[in-house]
Each structure stands twice: as C-alpha cells, then as structure tokens.
Motif scaffolding. Structure first.
Motif, PDB file in Angstrom:
ATOM      1  N   MET A 161      26.723  22.012  12.720  1.00 48.32           N
ATOM      2  CA  MET A 161      27.734  21.798  11.688  1.00 48.32           C
ATOM      3  C   MET A 161      27.791  20.316  11.326  1.00 48.32           C
ATOM      4  SD  MET A 161      31.778  22.870  11.703  1.00 48.32           S
ATOM      5  CE  MET A 161      31.523  24.636  11.676  1.00 48.32           C
ATOM      6  N   ASN A 162      27.702  20.013  10.026  1.00 49.57           N
ATOM      7  CA  ASN A 162      27.732  18.608   9.613  1.00 49.57           C
ATOM      8  C   ASN A 162      29.182  18.167   9.328  1.00 49.57           C
ATOM      9  OD1 ASN A 162      28.417  19.536   7.043  1.00 49.57           O
ATOM     10  ND2 ASN A 162      26.285  19.515   6.340  1.00 49.57           N
ATOM     11  N   ARG A 163      29.325  16.869   9.032  1.00 50.40           N
ATOM     12  CA  ARG A 163      30.650  16.285   8.869  1.00 50.40           C
ATOM     13  C   ARG A 163      31.406  16.915   7.692  1.00 50.40           C
ATOM     14  NH1 ARG A 163      33.241  11.258  10.473  1.00 50.40           N
ATOM     15  NH2 ARG A 163      31.679  11.237  12.112  1.00 50.40           N
ATOM     16  N   LYS A 164      30.667  17.189   6.620  1.00 52.12           N
ATOM     17  CA  LYS A 164      31.314  17.770   5.430  1.00 52.12           C
ATOM     18  C   LYS A 164      31.897  19.154   5.753  1.00 52.12           C
ATOM     19  CE  LYS A 164      30.254  19.155   0.680  1.00 52.12           C
ATOM     20  NZ  LYS A 164      29.167  19.552  -0.224  1.00 52.12           N
ATOM     21  N   THR A 165      31.132  19.946   6.512  1.00 49.59           N
ATOM     22  CA  THR A 165      31.625  21.279   6.883  1.00 49.59           C
ATOM     23  C   THR A 165      32.783  21.162   7.869  1.00 49.59           C
ATOM     24  OG1 THR A 165      29.397  22.139   6.542  1.00 49.59           O
ATOM     25  CG2 THR A 165      30.918  23.543   7.764  1.00 49.59           C
ATOM     26  N   VAL A 166      32.682  20.200   8.796  1.00 47.10           N
ATOM     27  CA  VAL A 166      33.804  19.982   9.722  1.00 47.10           C
ATOM     28  C   VAL A 166      35.070  19.697   8.922  1.00 47.10           C
ATOM     29  CG1 VAL A 166      34.772  18.407  11.455  1.00 47.10           C
ATOM     30  CG2 VAL A 166      32.406  19.197  11.684  1.00 47.10           C
ATOM     31  N   ASP A 167      34.946  18.847   7.913  1.00 47.11           N
ATOM     32  CA  ASP A 167      36.120  18.511   7.087  1.00 47.11           C
ATOM     33  C   ASP A 167      36.679  19.754   6.395  1.00 47.11           C
ATOM     34  OD1 ASP A 167      36.211  15.820   7.709  1.00 47.11           O
ATOM     35  OD2 ASP A 167      34.884  15.220   6.069  1.00 47.11           O
ATOM     36  N   ALA A 168      35.785  20.619   5.910  1.00 46.03           N
ATOM     37  CA  ALA A 168      36.236  21.841   5.225  1.00 46.03           C
ATOM     38  C   ALA A 168      36.963  22.768   6.192  1.00 46.03           C
ATOM     39  CB  ALA A 168      35.038  22.552   4.606  1.00 46.03           C
ATOM     40  N   VAL A 169      36.451  22.864   7.416  1.00 46.22           N
ATOM     41  CA  VAL A 169      37.065  23.740   8.418  1.00 46.22           C
ATOM     42  C   VAL A 169      38.414  23.178   8.855  1.00 46.22           C
ATOM     43  CG1 VAL A 169      36.803  24.659  10.757  1.00 46.22           C
ATOM     44  CG2 VAL A 169      34.846  24.654   9.199  1.00 46.22           C
ATOM     45  N   VAL A 170      38.463  21.852   9.049  1.00 49.08           N
ATOM     46  CA  VAL A 170      39.732  21.231   9.449  1.00 49.08           C
ATOM     47  C   VAL A 170      40.771  21.399   8.336  1.00 49.08           C
ATOM     48  CG1 VAL A 170      40.886  19.050  10.024  1.00 49.08           C
ATOM     49  CG2 VAL A 170      38.652  19.594  11.040  1.00 49.08           C
ATOM     50  N   ALA A 171      40.323  21.263   7.104  1.00 49.62           N
ATOM     51  CA  ALA A 171      41.252  21.424   5.976  1.00 49.62           C
ATOM     52  C   ALA A 171      41.811  22.852   5.950  1.00 49.62           C
ATOM     53  CB  ALA A 171      40.525  21.117   4.665  1.00 49.62           C
ATOM     54  N   TYR A 172      40.967  23.814   6.248  1.00 53.24           N
ATOM     55  CA  TYR A 172      41.433  25.206   6.303  1.00 53.24           C
ATOM     56  C   TYR A 172      42.452  25.378   7.439  1.00 53.24           C
ATOM     57  CZ  TYR A 172      41.340  30.296   6.694  1.00 53.24           C
ATOM     58  OH  TYR A 172      41.699  31.610   6.757  1.00 53.24           O
ATOM     59  N   ALA A 173      42.138  24.801   8.611  1.00 53.69           N
ATOM     60  CA  ALA A 173      43.061  24.891   9.753  1.00 53.69           C
ATOM     61  C   ALA A 173      44.399  24.222   9.406  1.00 53.69           C
ATOM     62  CB  ALA A 173      42.439  24.239  10.981  1.00 53.69           C
ATOM     63  N   ARG A 174      44.316  23.149   8.624  1.00 51.53           N
ATOM     64  CA  ARG A 174      45.545  22.439   8.231  1.00 51.53           C
ATOM     65  C   ARG A 174      46.381  23.314   7.283  1.00 51.53           C
ATOM     66  NH1 ARG A 174      43.328  17.392   6.667  1.00 51.53           N
ATOM     67  NH2 ARG A 174      43.324  16.843   8.869  1.00 51.53           N
ATOM     68  N   ARG A 175      45.686  24.065   6.436  1.00 53.97           N
ATOM     69  CA  ARG A 175      46.406  24.930   5.485  1.00 53.97           C
ATOM     70  C   ARG A 175      47.083  26.095   6.199  1.00 53.97           C
ATOM     71  NH1 ARG A 175      41.554  24.455   2.519  1.00 53.97           N
ATOM     72  NH2 ARG A 175      40.974  26.642   2.767  1.00 53.97           N
ATOM     73  N   GLU A 176      46.414  26.625   7.225  1.00 58.97           N
ATOM     74  CA  GLU A 176      46.878  27.901   7.792  1.00 58.97           C
ATOM     75  C   GLU A 176      47.558  27.803   9.151  1.00 58.97           C
ATOM     76  OE1 GLU A 176      47.095  30.225   5.862  1.00 58.97           O
ATOM     77  OE2 GLU A 176      45.846  29.339   4.304  1.00 58.97           O
ATOM     78  N   ARG A 177      47.402  26.682   9.850  1.00 61.09           N
ATOM     79  CA  ARG A 177      48.110  26.478  11.118  1.00 61.09           C
ATOM     80  C   ARG A 177      47.873  27.603  12.132  1.00 61.09           C
ATOM     81  NH1 ARG A 177      50.412  21.500  12.359  1.00 61.09           N
ATOM     82  NH2 ARG A 177      50.483  20.395  10.402  1.00 61.09           N
ATOM     83  N   PHE A 178      46.676  27.672  12.634  1.00 58.43           N
ATOM     84  CA  PHE A 178      46.366  28.658  13.668  1.00 58.43           C
ATOM     85  C   PHE A 178      47.056  28.260  14.975  1.00 58.43           C
ATOM     86  CE2 PHE A 178      42.988  28.884  10.602  1.00 58.43           C
ATOM     87  CZ  PHE A 178      42.705  30.235  10.518  1.00 58.43           C
ATOM     88  N   GLN A 179      47.450  29.266  15.753  1.00 60.17           N
ATOM     89  CA  GLN A 179      48.055  28.953  17.065  1.00 60.17           C
ATOM     90  C   GLN A 179      47.038  28.360  18.024  1.00 60.17           C
ATOM     91  OE1 GLN A 179      49.921  32.500  18.638  1.00 60.17           O
ATOM     92  NE2 GLN A 179      50.987  32.869  16.713  1.00 60.17           N
ATOM     93  N   THR A 180      45.797  28.850  17.907  1.00 63.60           N
ATOM     94  CA  THR A 180      44.741  28.405  18.818  1.00 63.60           C
ATOM     95  C   THR A 180      43.488  28.071  18.028  1.00 63.60           C
ATOM     96  OG1 THR A 180      45.585  29.836  20.576  1.00 63.60           O
ATOM     97  CG2 THR A 180      43.316  29.083  20.803  1.00 63.60           C
ATOM     98  N   VAL A 181      42.863  26.961  18.383  1.00 59.72           N
ATOM     99  CA  VAL A 181      41.545  26.639  17.848  1.00 59.72           C
ATOM    100  C   VAL A 181      40.589  26.609  19.035  1.00 59.72           C
ATOM    101  CG1 VAL A 181      40.110  24.881  16.750  1.00 59.72           C
ATOM    102  CG2 VAL A 181      42.370  25.416  15.808  1.00 59.72           C
ATOM    103  N   ASP A 182      39.461  27.268  18.887  1.00 59.53           N
ATOM    104  CA  ASP A 182      38.522  27.497  19.987  1.00 59.53           C
ATOM    105  C   ASP A 182      37.155  26.980  19.533  1.00 59.53           C
ATOM    106  OD1 ASP A 182      36.891  28.568  21.926  1.00 59.53           O
ATOM    107  OD2 ASP A 182      37.404  30.663  21.542  1.00 59.53           O
ATOM    108  N   ILE A 183      36.696  25.900  20.151  1.00 61.48           N
ATOM    109  CA  ILE A 183      35.433  25.266  19.735  1.00 61.48           C
ATOM    110  C   ILE A 183      34.305  25.761  20.640  1.00 61.48           C
ATOM    111  CG2 ILE A 183      34.215  23.079  19.415  1.00 61.48           C
ATOM    112  CD1 ILE A 183      37.012  21.756  19.139  1.00 61.48           C
ATOM    113  N   THR A 184      33.221  26.227  20.010  1.00 59.25           N
ATOM    114  CA  THR A 184      32.124  26.781  20.811  1.00 59.25           C
ATOM    115  C   THR A 184      30.779  26.381  20.204  1.00 59.25           C
ATOM    116  OG1 THR A 184      31.324  28.833  21.828  1.00 59.25           O
ATOM    117  CG2 THR A 184      32.162  29.021  19.584  1.00 59.25           C
ATOM    118  N   GLY A 185      29.708  26.915  20.759  1.00 63.00           N
ATOM    119  CA  GLY A 185      28.364  26.610  20.291  1.00 63.00           C
ATOM    120  C   GLY A 185      27.451  27.772  20.624  1.00 63.00           C
TER     121      GLY A 185
END
Lengths: 333, 110
Positions: free
Chosen positions: A73-97
């Motif tokens: 995942m590149n920086r631009k996609t990270v920003d898009a995902v973080v922006a989505y998380a900011r919009r929706e406020r998930f209770q849990t964020v789970d980072i994996t690979g």
C-alpha cells in the motif's frame, strides 16, 4: 445471522473448485439447509491489509504472502483509507499484511489513524519487527497503545518452523521476551499482547480455552513469557495452504472435517458480519479471505476513497466453501 | 477383502450398535465420559490413548488418536515421548521377567 428471508441472489459463490469435492455440500447450500443467510450486521472494524510482502512464506498463508511479493500500500492509498476511517469512526482498526513492518508506510499509518481508532490492532510479525534498525515502530505502538497480535502456532520448534520457516520459533520467542520487557502482555501496563495459533497441518484447532491454558503454562515455564489472550483459528483452504492440501493429498479429508464441523450457531458471530477489509490498492472486501480470492465487498468493486458510509446492514456476504473454516466448531469471530 | 484394516472402516465404528443397541449406547456413553475433561485434561487423555493404542497396536486407534492429539494441542514431541513410555513399559515388562529366568537358572546352576 438472520433467518433466510430472500432467495440467494447476486452474491457470487466462489466455491467452484471445492463444490465438486466428494461429500462436500456447497457452503451456500448448507446455509440454506439450516435456514440461514450470511448477511452483514453493524460494521465496527476496519481491517487494513498493507500488502503481501513478507519475510516468511508460511505454508498455511491464504494470501501467499512472501519475500517475492511486491504489492504494498502506497502513501496515497494510506491517506485514502485514513480519510475513510476519519469519516466513519470504526471502533477497531486492525492492521495486517504480509508483514506490515515491511511496508515503509506503517509508521505513518499508525500515526495518522490512531486518533481515529479507539482500538488499534497490529498483526505484528515478530521476526520482521525484530529486524527493524530502530525502535521507532515499537515506540510508536507503545505510545498509541497499539494492541499487538502475533502468530505463534505452537510451542514446539519443529511444528512452528515447519509452518513458518526454520528458526522462526527461537526468533519469535526472543521478540516476545522483548515485548514483555517493554510491558506488553504484562498486567497493569495497558499494553495488550495477544497470540494466534493456527494448526500446523490439516487438522482442526484446539479449543481456545484449552489452548490458552496450555500456552500460558508452557510459555511461562520454558521462557518466562506472558501474554494476554490466545486465539485459535482453523487454517483456511485458500492460497498456499490450499496448494499444500492438494499436494499432500489432504484436501478431501480436510474439507470433510471442516464441513462436518459446521456449527450453525457460529454464523451469527462471524467476523465478516462486522468487518470491512481493505487491500493494498484501497479496494474493499467483506473479509481477508474474500480479499485473497478477489471477491469484492458484496460482489461490487469499490475503493475506500469513493465509499460513502458503512456497508448497509443486511447486505448479503459472498460465500464459498472456504467459509467452512470459519464455521467449524466454535467458529472464527 | 484386500486388507483386514481399511481406514474407511473407522467411521463405521458406530454401526456396531445395530446388533446390540443398548450395549453400544452404554459403551459409547461411557467412552465419551472417559474422554471428557476431568482431573486430566482432554489433551492428557488423548496422549494416554495414543500410548495405549501403540501398546495394543491398533491401527484404527493410532489413526484416530494421532489426529485427536493434534487437535487437542499435543505437540509432536509430547506424542513421541508418550510412545516412548509405551515402549519403556512394554520393554520393561519383558526385561523384568529376567528375574524369573535368573531365579530358575540360579536354582539349576552350580
């Protein structure tokens, strides 16, 4: 879970190659026979898959992650995902690979998403984080109270190394000891360290409570290591594990074992009902297993940047015979 | 019949109840109770069963309890040690009879 109210419709069945196995009823049909439908509930967790690059090539990996993979995942996609998380406020964020630590954007992701996530989890790769040149990631995790979740299949070196690679048990133990020294897995620190044990072959996992008791006793006795919780999950017949099942002649017996263990009561608590999984490109899936199959969220290709709101409760989740791995016994929640 | 032992026969074990259902029910109820968690864990009981299976050299039991041991969280190391216990007891049981041999030989010898 709900009682079935509508005919099975648009959600694709990805079980084609399993459906024909002798004695295995397609998962979708099993749901129908039990009067069940696998539909989304209230979405509370965002799982972010940072890519398939990994320092190991584990034999049970459904994503076929490994050292040769280049998807990150590149920086631009990270920003898009973080922006989505900011919009929706998930209770849990789970980072994996893959190994999230091998993505140079992991630190940036933790820094930017931590304020948006009441509970932030990292599927830590113990040997990959041990190879970091600095303590930057560890310090960041501690500062943000990131919950560490580490794969630790067995206390036996022969079994762990057979699944994850030569010498992995010893290096994992060394890193667990370091995490303990930092306060992870220790009472009163607020730093949570959880372990995940997948079977080291074509057999079902140990009941979680029994396994946790045994691991706690063995890890303390052998290495003086403590942890908070242990989770046991069945291996999912996809990716590299599926290849191994076929090559070793275990596929039919394993699928029979999984399907025979179908527990209708487990369907209500399946993680795919409350989780949204995003891949390294930013596209959305119902779970990490459908991600590995390329079966998009509710069967439709959507990017995190264009997603408005959370997935609607009641949306049908695409299934396949790999879903039997999550419904065998007490289930995969 | 190609072989006296066929893995496909193992799932038919429960069919034994067709001829004597009451006895079979008593046996299987007892069997289930024996292997339930008690003062010994299910894992420990599976290891004992594996060891006994090797002592009586029952291929059905070896197949079933190898899988059960793995699914109850026993390591290959523990399973191997359990079979060494079998071996020690079986070997020891032979060797201890040397006391008889020695007693008889002693009586007969000058």
């Amino acid at each position: 879970m709900s009682q079935k109210t509508a005919p099975l419709a648009t959600a694709p069945d990805v079980s084609a190659e399993f459906s024909q196995r002798p004695g295995i009823l397609p998962f979708a049909q099993t749901l129908v026979e039990h009067g069940l439908d696998l539909i989304r509930g209230e979405t509370t967790t965002l799982q972010i898959n940072l890519g398939f690059l990994c320092n190991h090539a584990c034999r049970h990996c459904h994503l076929e992650a490994g050292p040769g993979r280049t998807e990150l995942m590149n920086r631009k996609t990270v920003d898009a995902v973080v922006a989505y998380a900011r919009r929706e406020r998930f209770q849990t964020v789970d980072i994996t690979g893959g190994a999230p630590e091998l993505n140079p954007n992991l630190g940036y992701l933790i820094e930017t998403i931590a304020p948006e996530a009441p509970r932030l989890m990292l599927r830590v790769n113990l040997t990959a984080i041990a190879q970091q040149n600095t303590n930057y990631l560890l310090d960041l995790c501690m500062a943000n109270r990131v919950v560490m979740v580490a794969s630790f299949p067995s206390v036996s070196s022969s079994q762990t190394d057979a699944q994850r690679g030569t010498g992995v048990l010893d290096r994992s133990v060394t890193m667990l000891a370091k995490l303990n020294a930092l306060g992870y897995g220790k009472n009163g620190t607020g730093l949570e360290l959880n372990l995940v044990s997948n079977p080291t072959g074509a057999f079902l996992p140990v009941a979680q409570s029994q396994a946790e008791k045994k691991f706690r006793s063995d890890l303390e006795r052998k290495w003086g290591i403590s942890f908070n919780n242990l989770f046991t999950f069945a291996n999912v017949p996809l990716g590299r594990f599926l290849t191994w099942l076929i090559d070793s002649g275990n596929l039919d017996s394993y699928m029979k074992k999984l399907s025979a263990g179908f527990n209708p009561c487990a369907v209500a608590g399946l993680m795919c009902r409350t989780l949204l999984s995003v891949n390294w490109e930013g596209y959305l899936f119902d779970c990490d297993f459908n991600l590995s199959r390329g079966v998009y969220l509710a069967g439709h290709k959507r990017h995190a940047s264009e997603m408005e709101g959370l997935p609607r409760p009641g949306t049908r989740i695409p299934t396949g015979n790999h879903c039997y791995a999550c419904t065998a016994g007490s289930g995969f929640s | 019949m190609d072989s006296y032992y066929d893995p496909k026969d193992l799932p038919k074990f429960a069919d034994i109840g067709e001829e004597a259902p009451e006895l079979a029910k008593k046996f299987f109820d007892y069997y289930g109770a024996v292997f339930a968690e008690g003062d010994l864990t299910e894992r420990e009981k599976a290891l004992i069963a594996l060891a006994v299976a090797h002592a009586i050299q029952c291929p059905y039991c070896i197949d079933a309890y190898t899988q059960t041991c793995l699914e109850k969280g026993a390591s290959l190391g523990e399973m191997t040690e359990a079979i060494h216990v079998t071996t020690a007891i079986r070997g020891g049981a032979s060797l201890v009879h040397a006391t008889q041999m020695r007693k008889i030989a002693k009586k007969l010898s000058m």
